[in-house]
Design an enzyme around this catalytic site. Structure first.
Site, PDB file in Angstrom:
ATOM      1  N   HIS A  32     -12.761  -7.296   4.490  1.00 29.68           N
ATOM      2  CA  HIS A  32     -13.669  -6.253   4.009  1.00 29.68           C
ATOM      3  C   HIS A  32     -14.867  -6.130   4.943  1.00 29.68           C
ATOM      4  CE1 HIS A  32     -12.008  -5.151   0.045  1.00 29.68           C
ATOM      5  NE2 HIS A  32     -11.468  -6.357   0.119  1.00 29.68           N
TER       6      HIS A  32
ATOM      7  N   CYS B 112     -11.953  -0.912  -6.378  1.00 30.63           N
ATOM      8  CA  CYS B 112     -11.314  -1.977  -5.605  1.00 30.63           C
ATOM      9  C   CYS B 112     -11.944  -3.291  -6.028  1.00 30.63           C
ATOM     10  CB  CYS B 112     -11.492  -1.744  -4.113  1.00 30.63           C
ATOM     11  SG  CYS B 112     -10.816  -3.069  -3.083  1.00 30.63           S
ATOM     12  N   GLY B 113     -11.132  -4.190  -6.603  1.00 31.59           N
ATOM     13  CA  GLY B 113     -11.664  -5.450  -7.102  1.00 31.59           C
ATOM     14  C   GLY B 113     -12.090  -6.405  -6.011  1.00 31.59           C
TER      15      GLY B 113
ATOM     16  N   CYS C 131      -5.118  -7.888  -4.341  1.00 35.97           N
ATOM     17  CA  CYS C 131      -5.748  -6.708  -4.934  1.00 35.97           C
ATOM     18  C   CYS C 131      -6.310  -7.125  -6.288  1.00 35.97           C
ATOM     19  CB  CYS C 131      -4.740  -5.574  -5.088  1.00 35.97           C
ATOM     20  SG  CYS C 131      -5.413  -4.142  -5.972  1.00 35.97           S
ATOM     21  N   GLY C 132      -7.627  -7.041  -6.432  1.00 36.23           N
ATOM     22  CA  GLY C 132      -8.267  -7.472  -7.671  1.00 36.23           C
ATOM     23  C   GLY C 132      -7.898  -6.619  -8.866  1.00 36.23           C
ATOM     24  N   ASN C 133      -7.934  -5.294  -8.712  1.00 37.82           N
ATOM     25  CA  ASN C 133      -7.523  -4.415  -9.810  1.00 37.82           C
ATOM     26  C   ASN C 133      -6.042  -4.577 -10.113  1.00 37.82           C
ATOM     27  OD1 ASN C 133     -10.038  -3.131 -10.348  1.00 37.82           O
ATOM     28  ND2 ASN C 133      -9.768  -1.860  -8.541  1.00 37.82           N
TER      29      ASN C 133
ATOM     30  N   ASN D 186      -8.441 -10.865   1.805  1.00 39.05           N
ATOM     31  CA  ASN D 186      -8.157  -9.701   2.638  1.00 39.05           C
ATOM     32  C   ASN D 186      -9.469  -9.248   3.265  1.00 39.05           C
ATOM     33  OD1 ASN D 186      -9.329  -8.737   0.292  1.00 39.05           O
ATOM     34  ND2 ASN D 186      -7.887  -7.087  -0.031  1.00 39.05           N
TER      35      ASN D 186
ATOM     36  N   GLU E  23      -9.861   2.065   1.257  1.00 36.39           N
ATOM     37  CA  GLU E  23      -8.941   0.936   1.277  1.00 36.39           C
ATOM     38  C   GLU E  23      -7.965   1.051   2.431  1.00 36.39           C
ATOM     39  OE1 GLU E  23      -7.390  -1.125  -2.101  1.00 36.39           O
ATOM     40  OE2 GLU E  23      -8.311   0.336  -3.465  1.00 36.39           O
TER      41      GLU E  23
ATOM     42  N   GLY F 169     -12.910  -5.471  -3.072  1.00 37.55           N
ATOM     43  CA  GLY F 169     -14.048  -4.805  -2.431  1.00 37.55           C
ATOM     44  C   GLY F 169     -15.340  -5.011  -3.196  1.00 37.55           C
TER      45      GLY F 169
ATOM     46  N   ASN G 195       0.824  -1.201   0.000  1.00 40.75           N
ATOM     47  CA  ASN G 195       0.000   0.000   0.000  1.00 40.75           C
ATOM     48  C   ASN G 195       0.863   1.258   0.000  1.00 40.75           C
ATOM     49  OD1 ASN G 195      -2.579  -1.144   0.033  1.00 40.75           O
ATOM     50  ND2 ASN G 195      -2.513  -1.436   2.252  1.00 40.75           N
TER      51      ASN G 195
END
Length: 290
Positions: free
Chosen positions: A169, A227-228, A77-79, A167, A218, A230, A68
């Site tokens: 959420h 956020c993927g 992290c999806g994106n 992760n 985030e 998310g 981060n």
């Protein structure tokens, strides 16, 4: 020595990607957090939400590490993994239609499909202990899922639904997303004592059974444009709460993600990945390896 990098984004969630297959960073592993803070700074560095590092892997096709903007390392992290996959394909590192990427959250499988990158995000975890969330529960009984659980923050009670996509959420439904003070409450919820590893906070407004709007705070990065993980967590949570079907379009400030929670319990996410520019930068301030 100058380090080559690529600036990329997925729906405005932006990344600095450093290819460690063909170059050495020359710094200790313990200094990678400092490096991320330097490079992600939008005034004194390149500027980004996160730093992505591409490595070889003995367990999969490639390995990804994610830091981060505040220097903390995160699981997934999806994106980011969509951008990493596009970089790999664009550089000719692999001609596979489906890649296997090693991450701290497990092996993730991005796929090229219809001009987008589709990612099998794996199975969501709903048990409080696995997210993790520290919620008191009766002795000799395992923690249950947290659905519409009351949480007092900043003089206001929220109903939270917690999901892990590798992760943590926390999903919260609000009535008017555009006017909601995401930074004010997001920071407090991220750092609430019940979240031992902090949490990402996904504020959503349900439009209908197949569409939701979302803004995300985030963990370690603040409010981002997309956020993927998310969006995946929000789709799972909204279905669990009986608000949507299993296929959901998530409208984010940076654009749309398409989420499918399949019958085999895997969550699939599809969206774009864009390369913005390439460059070189001198890495300073981090301790060099001898």
């Amino acid at each position: 020595m100058k380090t080559r990098f690529v600036k990329m984004h997925g729906l405005g969630n932006d990344f600095i990607l450093i290819d460690c297959l063909g170059q050495e960073l020359g710094i200790r592993d313990s200094d990678l957090g400092d490096l991320s803070r330097q490079l992600c700074n939008r005034r004194f560095g390149i500027g980004a939400d996160q730093l992505l590092l591409l490595y070889p892997s003995t367990a999969a096709d490639f390995k990804m590490r994610i830091f981060n903007a505040d220097g903390s390392e995160v699981e997934m992290c999806g994106n980011g993994i969509r951008c990493l996959a596009k970089y790999i394909w664009d550089r000719g590192y692999s001609d596979k239609m489906v890649l296997a990427i090693e991450t701290p959250a497990g092996i993730i499988m991005p796929e090229r499909i219809d001009g987008l990158v589709r990612v099998d995000m794996g199975k969501p975890f709903l048990e409080a202990e696995r997210i993790p969330v520290n919620i008191p529960h009766p002795p000799h009984r395992a923690p249950s899922a947290l659905i519409d659980h009351p949480l007092q923050v900043g003089g206001r009670e929220f109903k939270i639904t917690c999901v892990s996509m590798g992760n943590p959420h926390t999903v919260i439904v609000v009535d008017n997303l555009s006017d909601f003070p995401v930074p004010y409450y997001g920071q407090m919820i991220e750092n609430h004592p019940i979240f031992p590893q902090r949490t990402n906070v996904d504020f959503i407004e349900v439009m209908n059974s197949s569409e939701i709007k979302m803004r995300v705070w985030e963990r370690g990065a603040g409010e981002t444009m997309a956020c993927g993980t998310g969006a995946s967590a929000a789709a799972v949570a909204s279905h669990i709460m009986g608000l949507t079907e299993r296929n959901v379009t998530v409208h984010l400030p940076g654009g749309d993600l398409f989420i499918e929670w399949k019958d085999d319990n895997h969550v699939c996410m599809a969206g774009p990945a864009v390369e913005v520019f390439t460059g070189e930068i001198n890495i300073t301030g981090a301790s060099k390896n001898s």
